[in-house]
Design a protein around this motif. Sequence first.
Motif, PDB file in Angstrom:
ATOM      1  N   UNK A 136      42.141  -5.825 103.375  1.00  0.00           N
ATOM      2  CA  UNK A 136      42.264  -6.819 102.308  1.00  0.00           C
ATOM      3  C   UNK A 136      41.591  -6.292 101.050  1.00  0.00           C
ATOM      4  N   UNK A 137      42.318  -6.360  99.935  1.00  0.00           N
ATOM      5  CA  UNK A 137      41.842  -5.823  98.659  1.00  0.00           C
ATOM      6  C   UNK A 137      42.084  -6.875  97.585  1.00  0.00           C
ATOM      7  N   UNK A 138      41.091  -7.094  96.736  1.00  0.00           N
ATOM      8  CA  UNK A 138      41.250  -7.978  95.581  1.00  0.00           C
ATOM      9  C   UNK A 138      41.196  -7.125  94.324  1.00  0.00           C
ATOM     10  N   UNK A 139      41.981  -7.505  93.313  1.00  0.00           N
ATOM     11  CA  UNK A 139      42.019  -6.747  92.059  1.00  0.00           C
ATOM     12  C   UNK A 139      41.997  -7.698  90.871  1.00  0.00           C
ATOM     13  N   UNK A 140      41.179  -7.353  89.890  1.00  0.00           N
ATOM     14  CA  UNK A 140      41.095  -8.105  88.642  1.00  0.00           C
ATOM     15  C   UNK A 140      41.872  -7.355  87.570  1.00  0.00           C
ATOM     16  N   UNK A 141      42.572  -8.111  86.707  1.00  0.00           N
ATOM     17  CA  UNK A 141      43.302  -7.469  85.614  1.00  0.00           C
ATOM     18  C   UNK A 141      43.437  -8.427  84.447  1.00  0.00           C
ATOM     19  N   UNK A 142      43.962  -7.929  83.349  1.00  0.00           N
ATOM     20  CA  UNK A 142      44.204  -8.806  82.202  1.00  0.00           C
ATOM     21  C   UNK A 142      45.370  -9.756  82.462  1.00  0.00           C
ATOM     22  N   UNK A 143      46.095  -9.556  83.556  1.00  0.00           N
ATOM     23  CA  UNK A 143      47.220 -10.422  83.918  1.00  0.00           C
ATOM     24  C   UNK A 143      46.869 -11.396  85.045  1.00  0.00           C
ATOM     25  N   UNK A 144      45.607 -11.441  85.477  1.00  0.00           N
ATOM     26  CA  UNK A 144      45.203 -12.392  86.500  1.00  0.00           C
ATOM     27  C   UNK A 144      44.485 -11.757  87.672  1.00  0.00           C
ATOM     28  N   UNK A 145      44.400 -12.532  88.759  1.00  0.00           N
ATOM     29  CA  UNK A 145      43.714 -12.136  89.984  1.00  0.00           C
ATOM     30  C   UNK A 145      44.759 -11.863  91.063  1.00  0.00           C
ATOM     31  N   UNK A 146      44.631 -10.729  91.746  1.00  0.00           N
ATOM     32  CA  UNK A 146      45.609 -10.311  92.746  1.00  0.00           C
ATOM     33  C   UNK A 146      44.925 -10.047  94.082  1.00  0.00           C
ATOM     34  N   UNK A 147      45.686 -10.253  95.173  1.00  0.00           N
ATOM     35  CA  UNK A 147      45.184 -10.007  96.518  1.00  0.00           C
ATOM     36  C   UNK A 147      46.231  -9.250  97.319  1.00  0.00           C
ATOM     37  N   UNK A 148      45.753  -8.261  98.081  1.00  0.00           N
ATOM     38  CA  UNK A 148      46.607  -7.513  99.001  1.00  0.00           C
ATOM     39  C   UNK A 148      46.012  -7.627 100.396  1.00  0.00           C
ATOM     40  N   UNK A 149      46.849  -7.830 101.375  1.00  0.00           N
ATOM     41  CA  UNK A 149      46.393  -7.870 102.772  1.00  0.00           C
ATOM     42  C   UNK A 149      46.954  -6.682 103.564  1.00  0.00           C
ATOM     43  N   UNK A 150      47.545  -5.720 102.838  1.00  0.00           N
ATOM     44  CA  UNK A 150      48.135  -4.552 103.497  1.00  0.00           C
ATOM     45  C   UNK A 150      47.632  -3.233 102.884  1.00  0.00           C
ATOM     46  N   UNK A 202      46.227 -17.000  87.450  1.00  0.00           N
ATOM     47  CA  UNK A 202      46.412 -16.431  86.118  1.00  0.00           C
ATOM     48  C   UNK A 202      45.613 -17.263  85.118  1.00  0.00           C
ATOM     49  N   UNK A 203      44.282 -17.225  85.249  1.00  0.00           N
ATOM     50  CA  UNK A 203      43.446 -18.045  84.390  1.00  0.00           C
ATOM     51  C   UNK A 203      43.107 -17.404  83.047  1.00  0.00           C
ATOM     52  N   UNK A 204      43.547 -16.194  82.842  1.00  0.00           N
ATOM     53  CA  UNK A 204      43.181 -15.425  81.658  1.00  0.00           C
ATOM     54  C   UNK A 204      42.828 -14.011  82.071  1.00  0.00           C
ATOM     55  N   UNK A 205      42.029 -13.362  81.283  1.00  0.00           N
ATOM     56  CA  UNK A 205      41.603 -11.984  81.543  1.00  0.00           C
ATOM     57  C   UNK A 205      40.531 -12.007  82.626  1.00  0.00           C
ATOM     58  N   UNK A 206      40.858 -11.559  83.837  1.00  0.00           N
ATOM     59  CA  UNK A 206      39.888 -11.516  84.933  1.00  0.00           C
ATOM     60  C   UNK A 206      39.074 -10.233  84.781  1.00  0.00           C
ATOM     61  N   UNK A 207      37.773 -10.396  84.600  1.00  0.00           N
ATOM     62  CA  UNK A 207      36.886  -9.266  84.329  1.00  0.00           C
ATOM     63  C   UNK A 207      36.365  -8.604  85.592  1.00  0.00           C
ATOM     64  N   UNK A 208      36.069  -9.403  86.620  1.00  0.00           N
ATOM     65  CA  UNK A 208      35.499  -8.860  87.853  1.00  0.00           C
ATOM     66  C   UNK A 208      35.821  -9.798  89.010  1.00  0.00           C
ATOM     67  N   UNK A 209      35.863  -9.232  90.210  1.00  0.00           N
ATOM     68  CA  UNK A 209      36.128 -10.032  91.409  1.00  0.00           C
ATOM     69  C   UNK A 209      35.292  -9.491  92.555  1.00  0.00           C
ATOM     70  N   UNK A 210      34.838 -10.404  93.434  1.00  0.00           N
ATOM     71  CA  UNK A 210      34.038 -10.010  94.581  1.00  0.00           C
ATOM     72  C   UNK A 210      34.315 -10.953  95.746  1.00  0.00           C
TER      73      UNK A 210
END
Length: 85
Positions: free
Chosen positions: A5-19, A29-37
């Motif tokens: 499982x991987x999470x990624x922050x970007x200027x286009x929102x918050x993304x999650x991968x389970x593969x 898509x709340x805005x520019x996501x700066x960091x995720x943990x």
Amino acid sequence: SEPGTVAAASDAGLYLSRDRAATFTRLADPGFVLAVSFASYGESLWFSVYAADKPSLIKLPLREDAQPSDIPLPPARLERRLRAQ
């Protein structure tokens, strides 16, 4: 958390991968996501956002029916300066 499982922050929102990052799904898509943990045990994500000239901290449980929670932050330094003027 689940292996792969991987999470990624970007200027286009918050993304999650389970593969192991082969594919991603946008969670928010709340805005520019700066960091995720991941929180302890991977039951939720914490992420910071900058939108509408305001920083935010959000907690998002990783359940199908989960709703994000906005965590109050102290005023940013620039906000304090503007209020003082």
